[in-house]
Design an enzyme around this catalytic site. Structure first.
Site, PDB file in Angstrom:
ATOM      1  N   SER A 137       0.854  -1.185   0.000  1.00 28.63           N
ATOM      2  CA  SER A 137       0.000   0.000   0.000  1.00 28.63           C
ATOM      3  C   SER A 137       0.887   1.231   0.000  1.00 28.63           C
ATOM      4  CB  SER A 137      -0.886   0.010   1.250  1.00 28.63           C
ATOM      5  OG  SER A 137      -1.548   1.251   1.420  1.00 28.63           O
ATOM      6  N   TYR A 150      -2.202  -1.526  10.260  1.00 31.86           N
ATOM      7  CA  TYR A 150      -2.311  -1.732   8.816  1.00 31.86           C
ATOM      8  C   TYR A 150      -1.106  -1.127   8.105  1.00 31.86           C
ATOM      9  CZ  TYR A 150      -4.033  -1.547   4.036  1.00 31.86           C
ATOM     10  OH  TYR A 150      -4.149  -1.686   2.672  1.00 31.86           O
TER      11      TYR A 150
END
Length: 247
Positions: A137, A150
């Site tokens: 990401s 995350y």
């Protein structure tokens, strides 16, 4: 990675980026097997799109191995693994209660892909043209305040991808890291409605174009993610942090 002619397993492909990518890869003349935890959703997607499916929960080692055995029994020519599974949950680290979310995030987003790579790596090395695609990401490089575990899990995936690529140099296995920006999906509740996020179809269009035009790529970076991916390198980290955390 060649854009067609592959046999591809994508766990975590029952929604969002995973499902959209599975559909587009199938359209590009690949055989695509999808995995997920919910058999009812898998059965529906099999009926609607003709996917082969397998039940898998990457947070548990045993189902990963069972899924591996089922996939390879039906598709011994499998040559691409896309480790798509992941969760994104907000945390408040000012209270000890965040630990449960952190543990679930790390188990799914970190140990899940590692379990998948461990399960398939020996088989993939027997194929003449194989690929492991990981999914990190832009938040691995420019974090969002509300999702610390995350962000950290995706930073792990980035470094894991870089490292296994070094070890697999000289083998038949290519390692590609898919690095999404914020995309309109329900990875977090309401994410599909945020207008500043990149529309899912636009993301998949650009991703497929990059895969087709850059078969030797190590990272797939759509234009929207580059300010996050390179914020520290470009000296724009503070501005990128402010942008990401303005939502």
């Amino acid at each position: 990675m060649q854009i067609s002619g592959n046999t591809i397993f994508i766990p975590g492909a029952t929604s969002g980026i995973g499902l959209a990518l599975a559909l587009r890869l199938q359209d590009a003349r690949n055989t695509v097997i999808i995995g997920g935890r919910r058999t009812d959703v898998l059965d529906r997607l099999a009926a609607e799109h003709g996917f082969d499916t397998v039940t898998i929960d990457v947070s548990d080692p045993a189902p990963v191995l069972s899924a591996r055995d089922a996939v390879l029994a039906a598709h011994p020519d499998l040559n691409v693994l896309i480790a798509m599974a992941g969760i994104m949950v907000a945390e408040d680290v000012t209270t000890a209660g965040f630990l449960d979310t952190a543990e679930r995030t790390i188990d799914t987003n970190v140990l899940g892909p590692v379990r998948l790579v461990a399960a398939f790596i020996e088989h993939l090395q027997t194929r003449p043209d194989a690929t492991i695609m990981t999914v990190s990401s832009g938040l691995a490089h420019t974090p969002r305040r509300m999702t610390p575990s995350y962000n950290a899990s995706k930073a792990f995936i980035h470094q894991f991808s870089e490292s296994i690529r070094l070890q697999l140099a000289g083998t038949s296995v290519q390692v590609i890291e898919l690095v999404p920006p914020a995309v309109r999906t329900e990875l977090m509740p309401g994410g599909s409605q945020i207008e500043s996020f990149l529309p899912l179809e636009d993301y998949i269009d650009e991703t497929m174009s990059l895969l087709a035009s850059q078969p030797d790529a190590t990272e797939i970076l759509v234009e929207r993610v580059k300010p996050l991916r390179f914020s520290e390198v470009n000296g724009t980290y503070a501005q990128a942090i402010a942008m990401v955390n303005a939502h």
